[in-house]
Design a protein around this motif. Structure first.
Motif, mmCIF file in Angstrom:
data_model
loop_
_atom_site.group_PDB
_atom_site.id
_atom_site.type_symbol
_atom_site.label_atom_id
_atom_site.label_comp_id
_atom_site.label_asym_id
_atom_site.label_seq_id
_atom_site.Cartn_x
_atom_site.Cartn_y
_atom_site.Cartn_z
ATOM 1 N N ARG A 221 3.063 30.158 26.693
ATOM 2 C CA ARG A 221 3.682 28.842 26.491
ATOM 3 C C ARG A 221 4.821 28.931 25.467
ATOM 4 O O ARG A 221 4.682 28.486 24.320
ATOM 5 C CB ARG A 221 2.623 27.839 26.024
ATOM 6 N N PRO A 222 5.956 29.483 25.871
ATOM 7 C CA PRO A 222 7.082 29.620 24.927
ATOM 8 C C PRO A 222 7.554 28.278 24.356
ATOM 9 O O PRO A 222 8.096 28.249 23.251
ATOM 10 C CB PRO A 222 8.187 30.257 25.786
ATOM 11 N N GLU A 247 7.356 37.903 6.088
ATOM 12 C CA GLU A 247 7.861 36.748 6.833
ATOM 13 C C GLU A 247 8.654 37.203 8.053
ATOM 14 O O GLU A 247 9.106 38.346 8.131
ATOM 15 C CB GLU A 247 8.781 35.896 5.936
ATOM 16 N N VAL A 248 8.804 36.263 8.997
ATOM 17 C CA VAL A 248 9.659 36.494 10.165
ATOM 18 C C VAL A 248 10.508 35.249 10.391
ATOM 19 O O VAL A 248 10.183 34.150 9.917
ATOM 20 C CB VAL A 248 8.848 36.786 11.448
ATOM 21 N N MET A 249 11.622 35.452 11.121
ATOM 22 C CA MET A 249 12.456 34.327 11.542
ATOM 23 C C MET A 249 11.879 33.754 12.843
ATOM 24 O O MET A 249 11.540 34.513 13.753
ATOM 25 C CB MET A 249 13.890 34.792 11.807
ATOM 26 N N LEU A 250 11.745 32.446 12.924
ATOM 27 C CA LEU A 250 11.276 31.813 14.166
ATOM 28 C C LEU A 250 12.466 31.715 15.109
ATOM 29 O O LEU A 250 13.457 31.031 14.808
ATOM 30 C CB LEU A 250 10.697 30.427 13.885
ATOM 31 N N PRO A 251 12.414 32.399 16.245
ATOM 32 C CA PRO A 251 13.547 32.401 17.178
ATOM 33 C C PRO A 251 13.972 30.992 17.578
ATOM 34 O O PRO A 251 13.156 30.071 17.625
ATOM 35 C CB PRO A 251 13.014 33.174 18.387
ATOM 36 N N LEU A 252 15.280 30.851 17.852
ATOM 37 C CA LEU A 252 15.904 29.605 18.322
ATOM 38 C C LEU A 252 15.850 28.494 17.287
ATOM 39 O O LEU A 252 16.087 27.328 17.601
ATOM 40 C CB LEU A 252 15.265 29.129 19.641
ATOM 41 N N THR A 253 15.467 28.843 16.038
ATOM 42 C CA THR A 253 15.441 27.865 14.949
ATOM 43 C C THR A 253 16.008 28.540 13.709
ATOM 44 O O THR A 253 16.309 29.737 13.718
ATOM 45 C CB THR A 253 14.008 27.389 14.639
ATOM 46 N N GLY A 310 14.723 21.174 18.238
ATOM 47 C CA GLY A 310 16.162 21.385 18.073
ATOM 48 C C GLY A 310 16.956 21.007 19.299
ATOM 49 O O GLY A 310 16.883 19.879 19.796
ATOM 50 N N GLN A 311 17.733 21.953 19.829
ATOM 51 C CA GLN A 311 18.614 21.691 20.974
ATOM 52 C C GLN A 311 17.859 21.296 22.240
ATOM 53 O O GLN A 311 18.445 20.782 23.188
ATOM 54 C CB GLN A 311 19.462 22.933 21.257
ATOM 55 N N ARG A 321 10.391 25.087 28.553
ATOM 56 C CA ARG A 321 9.935 26.479 28.698
ATOM 57 C C ARG A 321 10.986 27.301 29.435
ATOM 58 O O ARG A 321 11.371 28.396 29.001
ATOM 59 C CB ARG A 321 8.611 26.528 29.458
ATOM 60 N N LYS A 322 11.469 26.748 30.545
ATOM 61 C CA LYS A 322 12.449 27.449 31.381
ATOM 62 C C LYS A 322 13.744 27.714 30.610
ATOM 63 O O LYS A 322 14.265 28.835 30.587
ATOM 64 C CB LYS A 322 12.724 26.596 32.623
ATOM 65 N N ARG A 323 14.235 26.669 29.918
ATOM 66 C CA ARG A 323 15.510 26.783 29.208
ATOM 67 C C ARG A 323 15.382 27.708 27.991
ATOM 68 O O ARG A 323 16.287 28.488 27.688
ATOM 69 C CB ARG A 323 15.979 25.389 28.769
ATOM 70 N N ALA A 324 14.258 27.603 27.295
ATOM 71 C CA ALA A 324 14.049 28.437 26.114
ATOM 72 C C ALA A 324 14.011 29.911 26.491
ATOM 73 O O ALA A 324 14.577 30.767 25.787
ATOM 74 C CB ALA A 324 12.764 28.029 25.402
#
Length: 885
Positions: A221-222, A247-253, A310-311, A321-324
């Motif tokens: 479930r992306p 720590e890690v960076m949360l993708p797309l954010t 976000g976007q 899900r599809k767009r991400a």
């Protein structure tokens, strides 16, 4: 006293309607609030008011009815409490669909008017399943029918809520729940139905803060990644022992999230790194609680993405899900995706995919309640049958989570909580408050949510009997004796009734819980509309009658084994109903009201035998019902009625009944026949109520309803009639007759042709038995003569059978045309051999064995076994005839 006449054929429909009305009109189903009699009570698992009768209902209610009708025959004061459940979400959806057809919505009507519409629907259409249960023959005390929204039950619900709240066992809090975006309400776990679907496992790289490398997580479930507040790894996982990054960076954010360590993480799944989304996953919620993580809700109650996405804000969750995934691919963060089959939860009403969501809800703190309910089963105050379900019960109770009891719908018991906007006071009372007790404001507002349907159902065993008033009904019938239910609601309903019963009544709600199995199709597959294998109980009743249907369900209701149902099986038991009808019709041609006194000293062996077998069967039926072995009770009754009473006893009695053996013998046969037939009707009445009532009313020596009769088993009569020595001797006689009959069949001797038989034995007891029962043997084996002979005086052209220490020789000279019989057997053997070779060819075909369904292969193997057995028998008979020639 009856008319002594039965129609030629049994037609169920008119008879069923007639007797059900008679029972209702004469109050045969009514319980007494106070009585000196022993009591027995069952509360019906209340079907949904929207429901229609299905196979599960049918099995459940037939079992209950068998027990209730049986206890009435014992003279017990029986309460079978009926009713229906308001079924919050299901009923609201039905009414909303009706409104939609008129171009209206519930919001346009408003809450008050919508509730009025639901009540109107309930009054008009909500009783369908009750009428269907009556078609089945259910002997509930219908005058006491309850509904979970009845005024009295509503009072009980409110009292329980208020008391639990004041005891600190009800609270409002944030929790992860099952949410239906279509119905816009929380769902109980039971209201979520899982189906296996094709999906993907997406491997996404979460970069370290320095943008080099990172941790790869796997998820189905992306779209929920925007709610991630940590990534977790197992501290014992060798892959992360040297990990220095925190720590890690949360993708797309633009968010940075921590890496946490917890032994909950499964090292065998995915990459061993787990994305933690506390607001959208039940397990992550608990992980978040443990580590103090933020719970970030990114999917709204309508299934659309929220600000945190976000976007992607405003997109449907699946479009997100599809767009991400597309953007992750563009940015090089999607490492790979793999096809995967996994279970997806759907709303049981509208089939929308359920979303786990963090939400403010009302909960019951169940751990203290669960302990008492668990202890009650541990110490034997309540038994779960079969016992293997006890383990499941304990596992659930030992790992129980707080129970979310609020639902965001309008139809149901509205939560009795008021809040004061002025001073934030929370008011929880049994009587509606008019103002805030803290500040005096009259602007208080009631909670808009309603209670989970299971909350009111949990009180069913005592609320239906008048609690919180200490009614006579409650004193007489609580705790109930047994609850009959399916395993699927053992936790969701049964456990909750146990919790509420032990807490509010200080007593378990039932002594026994009998868990019946599933009704499947004839191949053992689950019935479903999509498979087209659903059997409609009402159509089956229309076609074969309620009695045949009921008996079929009982005959296959073995503990711990699913019921394989087919219409052909019901048709088979319709033949059984007809067999009883025809046997009764024959008996009524001979018995009179005077034939009630049995002169035991004048009875012959067959008459003593049938009385003994009748006594045995009545005990077997009694024990089967009382021990929840309904199939064994049904099997004992079937075996006795069809084979012992009809096939053997009636045939042995015919010469006496037709006065070929004198008046004294006739009177003996009549009295035994009258007694045994009456006992049969009473003992099988719980299984087949309609046909037994019809025949019982016509018996010349009976009065009133079979429902008012006494069950035929009692210890004194059992000791008088049960005689194992008689049964053993009669079994010898019948086996001897069967041996002669088998020879007739094998040698193709016409049934009407009388034959000569010689018997040789050195056993004096057997010789006396044959001599004393010669007339029975001659009559049932269709003999011209039966004589004893010595071993050296046996004709060569004879066929023999051995019974005990006795050999019977059937003389074939002049009876069998040996040449003709040899040709017939050779022709039949040739035909059978060809069929056998064809079947063997199929079983040696690897393609057939690989592709054919298992049930088809088993069927072919059965055919092979039957043909092989027949071949051996034909060869043996052919050899015997050739030797005689």
């Amino acid at each position: 006293m009856g008319s002594g006449f039965l129609d030629k054929g049994y037609e169920p429909s008119g008879i069923e309607e007639k007797w059900y009305k008679h029972w209702l009109d004469n109050g045969f189903f009514k319980a007494e609030d106070k009585s000196d009699k022993n009591s027995f009570s069952i509360v019906i698992p209340p079907p949904n008011v929207t429901g229609v009768l299905h196979m599960g209902h049918a099995l459940n209610n037939v079992i209950q009815d068998i027990m209730c009708r049986y206890r009435r025959l014992l003279g017990v004061n029986v309460l079978w409490m009926p009713g229906t459940d308001h079924a919050g979400i299901a009923t609201q959806n039905v009414v909303e669909r009706d409104l939609a057809a008129k171009g209206q919505t519930r919001d346009q009507l408003g809450r008050e008017e919508f509730i009025k519409q639901v009540w109107k629907w309930r009054e008009k259409s909500g009783g369908a399943i009750i009428n269907q249960l009556k078609r089945l023959g259910a002997s509930c005390d219908w005058d006491r029918e309850r509904f979970t929204m009845d005024e009295g039950l509503s009072d009980a619900v409110r009292k329980v809520f208020v008391r639990l709240y004041k005891e600190g066992l009800i609270y409002e809090g944030q929790y992860i729940i099952n949410w239906c975006p279509r119905c816009k309400t929380a769902l109980a776990d039971l209201e979520v139905e899982y189906e296996e679907e094709d999906a993907y496992l997406y491997y996404i790289r979460y970069p370290f803060v320095n943008k080099k490398q990172g941790l790869t997580v796997a998820t189905t479930r992306p779209e929920t990644m925007f709610g991630d507040t940590a990534v977790a790894v197992n501290p014992d996982d060798e892959r992360f022992k040297e990990l220095e990054e925190k720590e890690v960076m949360l993708p797309l954010t633009d968010r940075i999230i921590p890496i946490i360590k917890d032994d909950y993480v499964d090292t065998q799944f995915g990459t061993g790194a787990l994305k933690v989304t506390p607001a959208h996953d039940p397990n992550d919620f608990h992980l978040g609680e443990k580590h103090g993580l933020q719970k970030l809700k990114v999917i709204g109650d309508d299934g659309l993405m929220l600000d945190g996405a976000g976007q992607f804000k405003g997109l449907d969750r699946f479009e997100c899900r599809k767009r991400a995934v597309e953007v992750l691919t563009e940015q090089g963060l999607l490492v790979k995706k793999e096809p995967l089959k996994h279970s997806v939860g759907n709303c049981y009403r509208c089939r929308t995919v359920v979303e786990p969501i963090i939400s403010k809800q009302w909960f019951v703190k169940v751990a203290p309640l669960a302990k008492k309910a668990s202890d009650a089963v541990h110490n034997g105050r309540t038994r779960i049958i079969p016992d293997n379900w006890s383990k499941t019960y304990f596992e659930w109770m030992d790992n129980i989570r707080d129970w979310c009891i609020s639902r965001q719908i309008w139809w149901g018991h509205r939560i009795p909580v008021w809040k004061c906007p002025a001073c934030k006071e929370v008011i929880v009372e049994e009587i509606d408050p008019t103002q805030c007790p803290a500040c005096g404001s009259k602007e208080i507002a009631q909670e808009t949510d309603v209670l989970d349907t299971w909350f009111s159902s949990a009180l069913w065993p005592f609320s239906t009997m008048g609690w919180p008033e200490n009614t006579d009904l409650l004193k007489t019938f609580y705790p109930t004796n047994v609850l009959v239910t399916g395993f699927d609601i053992l936790f969701f309903w049964v456990a909750r009734m146990m919790m509420m019963g032990t807490h509010f009544m200080d007593e378990v709600p039932f002594d026994d819980v009998y868990i019946h199995a599933l009704v499947r199709d004839e191949h053992g597959k689950k019935m479903s509309k999509s498979k087209g294998n659903v059997i409609d109980p009402l159509k089956v009743i229309d076609e074969y009658g309620a009695d045949a249907f009921r008996f079929t369900l009982a005959a296959f209701a073995a503990q711990g084994r699913d019921v394989k149902m087919s219409e052909s099986r019901v048709e088979g038991y319709r033949h059984f109903v007809n067999k009883l009808w025809n046997a009764s019709r024959f008996a009524l041609m001979h018995i009179t009201a005077k034939d009630t006194q049995i002169e035991y000293k004048k009875l012959n062996l067959a008459e003593k035998w049938i009385l003994s077998r009748c006594a045995y069967t009545s005990l077997a039926v009694k024990e089967g019902i009382e021990n929840y072995k309904f199939n064994e009770a049904a099997s004992a009754a079937y075996q006795f009625i069809w084979h012992e009473f009809c096939d053997w006893f009636l045939e042995t009695a015919k010469p006496a009944l037709y006065e070929k053996e004198g008046v004294q013998r006739r009177d003996c046969a009549r009295s035994v026949l009258s007694k045994v037939l009456e006992d049969i009707l009473i003992m099988v009445h719980p299984f087949m109520p309609f046909v037994t009532e019809e025949i019982y009313h016509i018996l010349p020596a009976t009065k009133g309803s079979v429902m008012a009769a006494c069950f035929p088993y009692n210890e004194k009569e059992y000791k008088t009639n049960r005689n194992k020595a008689v049964e053993k001797e009669m079994a010898f006689v019948f086996d001897l007759i069967s041996g002669i009959r088998n020879i007739r069949s094998e040698m193709n001797i016409q049934p009407s042709m009388k034959i000569k038989v010689l018997a040789h034995t050195m056993d004096e007891k057997e010789k006396i038995s044959i001599a004393e029962n010669k007339s029975i043997i001659v009559n049932l084996a269709t003999l011209e003569s039966l004589y004893f002979c010595e071993a050296d005086n046996i004709p060569s052209s004879s066929a023999s059978s051995v019974t005990g220490n006795t050999i019977c020789f059937v003389l074939l000279e002049g009876v069998v045309d040996f040449d003709k019989e040899i040709k017939r057997l050779e022709k039949e053997l040739d035909k059978n051999t060809k069929e056998l070779l064809t079947v063997q060819k199929r079983l040696h075909n690897e393609s057939f064995l690989e592709k054919a369904p298992e049930e088809v292969i088993q069927k072919v193997r059965g055919q092979h076994s039957d043909l092989e057995e027949k071949n051996n028998k034909l060869k043996k008979n052919l050899e015997r005839i050739q030797e005689m020639k």
